[in-house]
Design a protein around this motif. Structure first.
Motif, PDB file in Angstrom:
ATOM      1  N   THR A  40       0.832  -1.212   0.000  1.00 37.60           N
ATOM      2  CA  THR A  40       0.000   0.000   0.000  1.00 37.60           C
ATOM      3  C   THR A  40       0.863   1.256   0.000  1.00 37.60           C
ATOM      4  O   THR A  40       0.636   2.199  -0.776  1.00 37.60           O
ATOM      5  N   VAL A  41       1.864   1.275   0.875  1.00 38.98           N
ATOM      6  CA  VAL A  41       2.739   2.450   0.943  1.00 38.98           C
ATOM      7  C   VAL A  41       3.518   2.607  -0.356  1.00 38.98           C
ATOM      8  O   VAL A  41       3.693   3.718  -0.876  1.00 38.98           O
ATOM      9  N   TRP A  42       3.992   1.492  -0.903  1.00 42.29           N
ATOM     10  CA  TRP A  42       4.763   1.522  -2.145  1.00 42.29           C
ATOM     11  C   TRP A  42       3.967   2.144  -3.285  1.00 42.29           C
ATOM     12  O   TRP A  42       4.468   2.979  -4.035  1.00 42.29           O
ATOM     13  N   MET A  43       2.697   1.755  -3.407  1.00 38.80           N
ATOM     14  CA  MET A  43       1.869   2.271  -4.491  1.00 38.80           C
ATOM     15  C   MET A  43       1.354   3.680  -4.216  1.00 38.80           C
ATOM     16  O   MET A  43       1.396   4.561  -5.091  1.00 38.80           O
ATOM     17  N   LEU A  79       8.782  11.347  -0.911  1.00 43.60           N
ATOM     18  CA  LEU A  79       7.861  10.337  -1.447  1.00 43.60           C
ATOM     19  C   LEU A  79       8.616   9.316  -2.300  1.00 43.60           C
ATOM     20  O   LEU A  79       8.336   8.113  -2.246  1.00 43.60           O
ATOM     21  N   GLY A  80       9.597   9.794  -3.074  1.00 45.15           N
ATOM     22  CA  GLY A  80      10.394   8.878  -3.888  1.00 45.15           C
ATOM     23  C   GLY A  80      11.224   7.931  -3.049  1.00 45.15           C
ATOM     24  O   GLY A  80      11.336   6.732  -3.362  1.00 45.15           O
ATOM     25  N   VAL A  81      11.824   8.466  -1.956  1.00 46.01           N
ATOM     26  CA  VAL A  81      12.618   7.610  -1.067  1.00 46.01           C
ATOM     27  C   VAL A  81      11.729   6.565  -0.400  1.00 46.01           C
ATOM     28  O   VAL A  81      12.097   5.382  -0.292  1.00 46.01           O
ATOM     29  N   LEU A  82      10.546   6.988   0.076  1.00 39.91           N
ATOM     30  CA  LEU A  82       9.614   6.051   0.710  1.00 39.91           C
ATOM     31  C   LEU A  82       9.210   4.951  -0.270  1.00 39.91           C
ATOM     32  O   LEU A  82       9.132   3.777   0.094  1.00 39.91           O
ATOM     33  N   ARG A  83       8.935   5.362  -1.503  1.00 35.20           N
ATOM     34  CA  ARG A  83       8.552   4.367  -2.511  1.00 35.20           C
ATOM     35  C   ARG A  83       9.687   3.366  -2.734  1.00 35.20           C
ATOM     36  O   ARG A  83       9.448   2.152  -2.841  1.00 35.20           O
ATOM     37  N   ALA A  84      10.924   3.845  -2.809  1.00 31.67           N
ATOM     38  CA  ALA A  84      12.052   2.947  -3.029  1.00 31.67           C
ATOM     39  C   ALA A  84      12.228   1.980  -1.864  1.00 31.67           C
ATOM     40  O   ALA A  84      12.396   0.763  -2.060  1.00 31.67           O
ATOM     41  N   VAL A  85      12.166   2.506  -0.631  1.00 27.84           N
ATOM     42  CA  VAL A  85      12.375   1.667   0.560  1.00 27.84           C
ATOM     43  C   VAL A  85      11.283   0.611   0.681  1.00 27.84           C
ATOM     44  O   VAL A  85      11.555  -0.590   0.850  1.00 27.84           O
ATOM     45  N   GLY A  87       9.255  -0.327  -1.632  1.00 27.08           N
ATOM     46  CA  GLY A  87       9.257  -1.207  -2.792  1.00 27.08           C
ATOM     47  C   GLY A  87      10.211  -2.359  -2.612  1.00 27.08           C
ATOM     48  O   GLY A  87       9.884  -3.519  -2.925  1.00 27.08           O
ATOM     49  N   ILE A  88      11.408  -2.088  -2.091  1.00 28.56           N
ATOM     50  CA  ILE A  88      12.378  -3.153  -1.817  1.00 28.56           C
ATOM     51  C   ILE A  88      11.821  -4.130  -0.787  1.00 28.56           C
ATOM     52  O   ILE A  88      11.916  -5.357  -0.944  1.00 28.56           O
ATOM     53  N   ALA A  89      11.230  -3.573   0.278  1.00 28.50           N
ATOM     54  CA  ALA A  89      10.660  -4.428   1.329  1.00 28.50           C
ATOM     55  C   ALA A  89       9.542  -5.305   0.777  1.00 28.50           C
ATOM     56  O   ALA A  89       9.434  -6.492   1.118  1.00 28.50           O
ATOM     57  N   SER A  94       7.454 -10.506  -1.167  1.00 28.93           N
ATOM     58  CA  SER A  94       6.765 -11.287  -2.194  1.00 28.93           C
ATOM     59  C   SER A  94       7.506 -12.583  -2.487  1.00 28.93           C
ATOM     60  O   SER A  94       6.893 -13.655  -2.615  1.00 28.93           O
ATOM     61  N   ILE A  95       8.822 -12.503  -2.599  1.00 31.06           N
ATOM     62  CA  ILE A  95       9.613 -13.704  -2.867  1.00 31.06           C
ATOM     63  C   ILE A  95       9.491 -14.694  -1.719  1.00 31.06           C
ATOM     64  O   ILE A  95       9.349 -15.904  -1.924  1.00 31.06           O
ATOM     65  N   ILE A  96       9.542 -14.183  -0.491  1.00 27.95           N
ATOM     66  CA  ILE A  96       9.409 -15.059   0.682  1.00 27.95           C
ATOM     67  C   ILE A  96       8.031 -15.715   0.692  1.00 27.95           C
ATOM     68  O   ILE A  96       7.896 -16.919   0.950  1.00 27.95           O
TER      69      ILE A  96
END
Length: 580
Positions: A40-43, A79-85, A87-89, A94-96
């Motif tokens: 949610t935060v990523w999007m 906002l860009g930094v939050l999206r990057a952080v 997004g990585i998380a 998702s992989i896990i």
């Protein structure tokens, strides 16, 4: 390091595909919540960037206020930094999630297949099991991976809609109407995709089973000249699979086209409407830029939403297959009425077969000589309850009234078709891992298999190849016998356990089995279906059967004197011993 959750004795709810998927989510509650938050935060952080950009234009640039430009630029950077952080998380999560979901599914399938045992080939198509193990498990994992993206996409669309309402109610209403309508129209393409994927999966399972049959029986096929016939069948199945794959590709192409079309239409409609409102002085330049950013951004969550629904559809198809396998009951079903009977205590029970009249007392070494070879295999399977014919009992308690787990723990069936897997010799002949080295050594001595292990470079810790291909037939037979003895079951039922070894080794095995029961085997019975004189003369008793019924019971010498048919049967096999 993420730990795989324990299944527990109850496992996962598999009454339906949807419940199985929900059970997978339930096993990962904390991870699911974290995935929803990060998604949610990523999007939504990217959804807010157009609003911040439009505000910076209207307040900073249009208002000629450099301070506001700097302030809103820093907000956009944040906002860009939050999206990057996040997004990585989220991607890590998702992989896990995919890995954990696949592992849990595989554990459920493995556990249930183990419970089904030999009834699997009759209760469930083995071809589907191959496809379930290789394809469905991965498909369910990928579907769980996309579940978080779908939640994030929905949250992003909601955030964009709210932001649009705060700027322009007409545009907000427009987005609120066209997005669900266009997405709903696109979702109509999921049903044919769902159906065609299901058909493809069925054909794929049949073809996989055909390939396994051909590979495992290639030598026999060449011997009887059946290669061409099986090759024709394989080509026909391959052609059906190719046609099914093309049908799936058509449906996927339609869905892929809608993924491009729907976001493009949303962008065009929203941008055009915003431009008209700007010409009518109803929107500022910054708001037009913001709406263009919103429209462009909507392509991301809408694409993710449609891709996610496609993957979830595939996961539901796979989950339906898995649920179908998991809902395949064992023959006794472990139903309440099947668990009502109390098994008799170990070491005191008689194993009997009313259909043939055979009775096996406790703590004995019994040989069963059948005039017809098929009778031996059928009766052995019936005594171990691998067949439902007849009415075998354990001290008067019908085996059909006992749970499969109890029957398997009390009665072991050893066949020459039993296989070894890849692992060390120690692990393969004592798979429970509880046998001491001394016990393994004793079992190897009884089975005359000590020389086999001594010749290996690392002894018991030598790695075996799949099916034990590096060993001869006689060596595998002796290792199977040692494994059966180490299982320490109350009744060990063996079918021709020495027909692949030489006469001298067979004589030693027979003597060792007799001595084993006299000196070491307490509360244990061994039943050997054989016509070998070397085993028959060392058994405590011999039961002679004709047409599937016991006609005489006694020692080998007594039966030789009293039954001419028995003498003929034994003499015929005695002649065959000369060629060994």
């Amino acid at each position: 390091m993420q730990r795989i959750p324990a299944l527990g004795p109850e496992g996962l709810n598999h009454q339906s595909a949807a419940r199985f998927i929900l059970a997978l989510v339930g096993k990962q509650k904390a991870a699911t919540i974290w995935g929803a938050v990060t998604s949610t935060v990523w999007m939504t952080t990217q959804a807010l960037i157009p609003a911040a950009l439009g505000h910076a234009i209207d307040v900073g640039i249009a208002g000629n206020d450099s301070g506001e430009v700097v302030r809103w630029s820093m907000i956009i950077l944040l906002l860009g930094v939050l999206r990057a952080v996040f997004g990585i998380a989220f991607y890590r999560h998702s992989i896990i999630t995919r890995t954990v979901s696949g592992c849990l599914t595989m554990r459920m399938v493995t556990r249930h297949v183990t419970r089904l045992g030999a009834s699997l080939s009759r209760r469930k198509d083995a071809d589907n099991l191959i496809a379930t193990s290789t394809s469905d498990v991965n498909t369910i994992g990928v579907g769980m991976l996309y579940a978080g993206r779908v939640m994030g996409a929905i949250a992003a669309v909601a955030a964009v809609t709210v932001a649009m309402f705060t700027i322009s109610v007409p545009l907000g209403l427009l987005v609120l109407v066209i997005v669900p309508v266009l997405s709903g129209l696109s979702s109509l393409l999921l049903r044919p995709l769902h159906r065609r994927q299901d058909d493809y999966r069925s054909v794929q399972g049949r073809l996989a089973g055909r390939a396994v049959d051909i590979a495992s029986g290639l030598r026999v096929l060449r011997g009887v000249g059946g290669e061409r016939q099986f090759a024709r069948r394989f080509r026909a199945d391959s052609a059906r699979l190719r046609r099914a794959d093309v049908e799936v590709a058509y449906a996927e192409a339609d869905l892929e086209g809608s993924r491009v079309l729907v976001p493009g239409l949303v962008t065009a409609i929203v941008t055009y409407t915003a431009a008209l409102l700007a010409l009518n002085q109803q929107l500022t330049i910054g708001q037009v830029v913001a709406f263009y950013g919103f429209a462009t951004f909507l392509t991301i969550p809408l694409t993710d939403f449609m891709e996610g629904t496609s993957q979830l559809t595939r996961a539901l198809v796979a989950a339906r297959r898995v649920a179908g396998l998991l809902n395949t009951d064992t023959r006794d079903g472990d139903a309440p009425e099947a668990t009502a009977a109390t098994p008799p205590p170990r070491g005191t029970a008689h194993l009997a077969d009313s259909a043939s009249g055979l009775s096996i007392p406790p703590s004995t070494f019994l040989a069963v000589a059948c005039a017809g070879t098929p009778d031996a295999d059928a009766m052995a399977r019936r005594l171990a309850r691998f067949e439902d014919s007849g009415d075998p009992t354990l001290d008067g308690t019908p085996l059909s009234s006992l749970p499969t787990s109890v029957v398997r723990s009390r009665i072991l069936l050893g066949l020459n078709s039993d296989r070894f897997f890849a692992g060390t010799v120690r692990e393969e002949i004592a798979p429970g891992g509880t046998a001491e080295t001394e016990e393994i050594t004793t079992a190897l001595q009884v089975a005359c298999a000590t020389d086999i292990v001594d010749a290996l470079p690392h002894g018991l810790d030598t790695q075996m190849t799949g099916r034990g291909r590096t060993f001869s037939g006689g060596q595998l037979q002796r290792l199977r016998l040692a494994r059966a003895l180490l299982a320490d079951t109350e009744f060990t039922v063996l079918v021709e356990p020495t027909n692949a070894v030489d006469a001298y080794t067979e004589h030693r095995v027979a003597e060792n089995l007799a001595r084993f029961h006299e000196d070491l085997a307490k509360e244990r019975s061994t039943v050997v279906f054989t016509v070998s004189p070397l085993l028959l003369q060392r058994a405590h008793q011999v039961a002679y059967l004709e047409d599937g019924h016991v006609v005489a019971v006694g020692t080998h010498e007594e039966l030789l004197e009293s039954h001419s048919a028995y003498r003929t049967l034994v003499a015929r096999d005695d002649v065959s011993q000369v060629g060994k």
